[in-house]
Scaffold this motif. Structure first.
Motif, PDB file in Angstrom:
ATOM      1  N   ASP A 171       0.847  -1.192   0.000  1.00 36.64           N
ATOM      2  CA  ASP A 171       0.000   0.000   0.000  1.00 36.64           C
ATOM      3  C   ASP A 171       0.887   1.247   0.000  1.00 36.64           C
ATOM      4  O   ASP A 171       2.114   1.159   0.039  1.00 36.64           O
ATOM      5  N   ASP A 172       0.241   2.404  -0.043  1.00 36.76           N
ATOM      6  CA  ASP A 172       1.011   3.653  -0.079  1.00 36.76           C
ATOM      7  C   ASP A 172       1.587   4.017   1.286  1.00 36.76           C
ATOM      8  O   ASP A 172       2.505   4.833   1.377  1.00 36.76           O
ATOM      9  N   ALA A 173       1.001   3.464   2.348  1.00 39.49           N
ATOM     10  CA  ALA A 173       1.439   3.853   3.697  1.00 39.49           C
ATOM     11  C   ALA A 173       1.064   2.766   4.691  1.00 39.49           C
ATOM     12  O   ALA A 173       0.206   1.919   4.414  1.00 39.49           O
TER      13      ALA A 173
ATOM     14  N   SER B  58      -8.040   2.130   1.041  1.00 41.18           N
ATOM     15  CA  SER B  58      -6.912   1.317   0.604  1.00 41.18           C
ATOM     16  C   SER B  58      -7.016   1.120  -0.905  1.00 41.18           C
ATOM     17  O   SER B  58      -7.867   1.714  -1.559  1.00 41.18           O
ATOM     18  N   ARG B  59      -6.149   0.247  -1.425  1.00 39.72           N
ATOM     19  CA  ARG B  59      -6.173  -0.038  -2.863  1.00 39.72           C
ATOM     20  C   ARG B  59      -7.151  -1.163  -3.183  1.00 39.72           C
ATOM     21  O   ARG B  59      -7.316  -1.495  -4.343  1.00 39.72           O
ATOM     22  N   CYS B  60      -7.763  -1.749  -2.160  1.00 40.49           N
ATOM     23  CA  CYS B  60      -8.448  -3.025  -2.407  1.00 40.49           C
ATOM     24  C   CYS B  60      -9.972  -2.943  -2.407  1.00 40.49           C
ATOM     25  O   CYS B  60     -10.632  -3.967  -2.425  1.00 40.49           O
TER      26      CYS B  60
ATOM     27  N   SER C 267       2.248  12.975  -1.202  1.00 37.36           N
ATOM     28  CA  SER C 267       1.351  12.377  -2.192  1.00 37.36           C
ATOM     29  C   SER C 267       0.840  11.024  -1.687  1.00 37.36           C
ATOM     30  O   SER C 267      -0.323  10.671  -1.914  1.00 37.36           O
ATOM     31  N   ASP C 268       1.683  10.266  -1.003  1.00 35.15           N
ATOM     32  CA  ASP C 268       1.211   8.995  -0.407  1.00 35.15           C
ATOM     33  C   ASP C 268       0.195   9.265   0.697  1.00 35.15           C
ATOM     34  O   ASP C 268      -0.776   8.519   0.848  1.00 35.15           O
ATOM     35  N   LEU C 269       0.410  10.322   1.474  1.00 34.98           N
ATOM     36  CA  LEU C 269      -0.587  10.661   2.501  1.00 34.98           C
ATOM     37  C   LEU C 269      -1.903  11.069   1.825  1.00 34.98           C
ATOM     38  O   LEU C 269      -2.991  10.735   2.300  1.00 34.98           O
TER      39      LEU C 269
ATOM     40  N   ILE D 182      -5.052   5.242  -5.024  1.00 32.49           N
ATOM     41  CA  ILE D 182      -3.586   5.113  -5.032  1.00 32.49           C
ATOM     42  C   ILE D 182      -3.041   6.420  -5.587  1.00 32.49           C
ATOM     43  O   ILE D 182      -3.756   7.114  -6.324  1.00 32.49           O
ATOM     44  N   ASP D 183      -1.815   6.774  -5.243  1.00 33.48           N
ATOM     45  CA  ASP D 183      -1.220   7.904  -5.962  1.00 33.48           C
ATOM     46  C   ASP D 183      -0.391   7.346  -7.112  1.00 33.48           C
ATOM     47  O   ASP D 183       0.233   6.285  -7.006  1.00 33.48           O
ATOM     48  N   VAL D 184      -0.453   8.039  -8.233  1.00 33.11           N
ATOM     49  CA  VAL D 184       0.237   7.577  -9.443  1.00 33.11           C
ATOM     50  C   VAL D 184       1.667   8.108  -9.400  1.00 33.11           C
ATOM     51  O   VAL D 184       1.906   9.284  -9.662  1.00 33.11           O
ATOM     52  N   SER D 185       2.601   7.247  -9.031  1.00 33.58           N
ATOM     53  CA  SER D 185       3.992   7.696  -8.948  1.00 33.58           C
ATOM     54  C   SER D 185       4.889   6.930  -9.907  1.00 33.58           C
ATOM     55  O   SER D 185       5.973   7.385 -10.246  1.00 33.58           O
ATOM     56  N   ASP D 186       4.449   5.750 -10.348  1.00 30.87           N
ATOM     57  CA  ASP D 186       5.288   4.908 -11.215  1.00 30.87           C
ATOM     58  C   ASP D 186       4.667   4.692 -12.588  1.00 30.87           C
ATOM     59  O   ASP D 186       4.959   3.704 -13.257  1.00 30.87           O
TER      60      ASP D 186
HETATM   61 MG    MG Z   1       2.260   5.774  -3.494  1.00 34.48          MG
END
Ligand code: MG
Ligand code: ADP
Length: 313
Positions: free
Chosen positions: A26-28, A139-141, A67-69, A205-209
């Protein structure tokens, strides 16, 4: 080995299955006391060139953690700073770096709570661990069949901005060049949007990748398939101009550093999301039963050569 294989194989078992760590997917992490905790690192020569103004590097360092927060709908609280700097860095660089941190602190409302400072014989390495507050983070789920998929801001600017920073972006106007470089150098964490989506989104989710890869994280975590329609993906004027010159859209979907929010919303709440004032939000597709991510352009399935950014270790 790529970073995700390394994390899953060697580090995820060390969480002892504790829910707080969310399987390192997850992001955090979510700790007692409504604490949402995330950490990110910038490496000179990898995440930034090295000739940027130190204040900008500092602001980017905080922004990527924030951004993750944002993805967790959390409000920033404080951060820890770990710095490994080459001996030749000089006090002036550090003073400018600190002034950038102060600027970001004032903008986002958090304070420095600790850290560690060392010298290094290699390039500069800097990490921020950011702590935010939210007792019921998304969450992402949580995505399910029938939900709509949205993204904030515009996609792909930063990957072009990285090319600009390397002096490799040609054929764009001076104005577009400046805009894209700024988007790479200074992400805008979507904190207010993350908080606003708290009661509306089902997964985030944050788009970082890269949009394609980060969409894959939601699909996997939620056990669904995401169908993205390329015609709806928001591109900036500068990125559109680049596409019009023959640029490859895939590069924009697989590139990193967007720091936008990608989230799913049930049909009953789409109206509320689309009427949120003060945020640029675009509908880009749907959640279906199945698995993986499919991106279509006018009905034609696009095949991505590179799905997204992964560090190789
Ligand atoms: Mg992230
Ligand atoms: P993000 O892009 O959201 O910052 P990453 O892609 O960097 O997330 O990391 C994916 C997940 O793996 C996160 O949950 C992160 O905490 C975890 N992670 C990454 N590297 C490590 C590590 N060395 N040890 C433990 N967890 C890690």
């Amino acid at each position: 080995m790529d970073e995700f294989t390394c994390i899953a194989r060697y580090f995820a078992p060390l969480t002892e299955g504790r829910g707080e760590a969310r399987g390192l997917t997850d992001d955090a992490a979510l700790l007692p006391g409504s604490l949402v905790v995330t950490t990110d690192t910038l490496v000179e020569g990898v995440h930034y060139i090295g000739n940027e103004p130190p204040a900008l590097i500092a602001r980017k360092l905080l922004a990527v953690s924030l951004s993750d927060l944002a993805a967790k709908g959390a409000s920033p609280y404080c951060y820890f700073l770990n710095l490994s700097l080459p001996r030749y860095t000089g006090e002036n660089w550090i003073a400018c770096f600190a002034s950038g941190l102060r600027q970001a602190q004032e903008e986002y409302g958090l304070f420095l709570a600790g850290g560690d400072t060392t010298s290094t014989t290699g390039p500069a390495v800097m990490s921020v661990t950011a702590l935010g507050l939210n007792d019921r983070p998304l969450s992402r789920c949580g995505a399910s069949h029938g939900d709509a998929l949205y993204v904030s801001g515009t996609i792909g600017d930063a990957v072009l901005g990285l090319e600009a920073a390397r002096g490799e972006l040609t054929g764009v106007s001076a104005e577009d060049h400046r805009y894209l470089l700024d988007r790479f150098r200074l992400p805008q964490p979507r904190l207010a949007l993350g908080i606003a989506l708290q009661e509306l989104a089902t997964a985030m989710i944050d788009v970082s990748d890269g949009l394609a890869q980060d969409a894959g994280h939601i699909a996997r975590a939620s056990g669904v398939r995401l169908e993205i329609e390329a015609e709806h993906i928001p591109f900036s004027v500068a990125a559109r101009n680049w596409l019009d010159q023959g640029g490859d859209m895939m590069a924009l979907l697989a590139g990193g550093d967007d720091y936008e929010l990608l989230f799913t919303v049930p049909p009953s709440r789409c109206g509320l999301v689309e009427s949120l004032a003060g945020h640029r939000i675009s509908y880009i597709g749907k959640v279906r039963e199945g698995e993986g991510v499919a991106i279509t352009d006018s009905g034609k399935l696009l095949i991505l050569k590179e799905k997204g950014w992964r560090h190789r270790i």
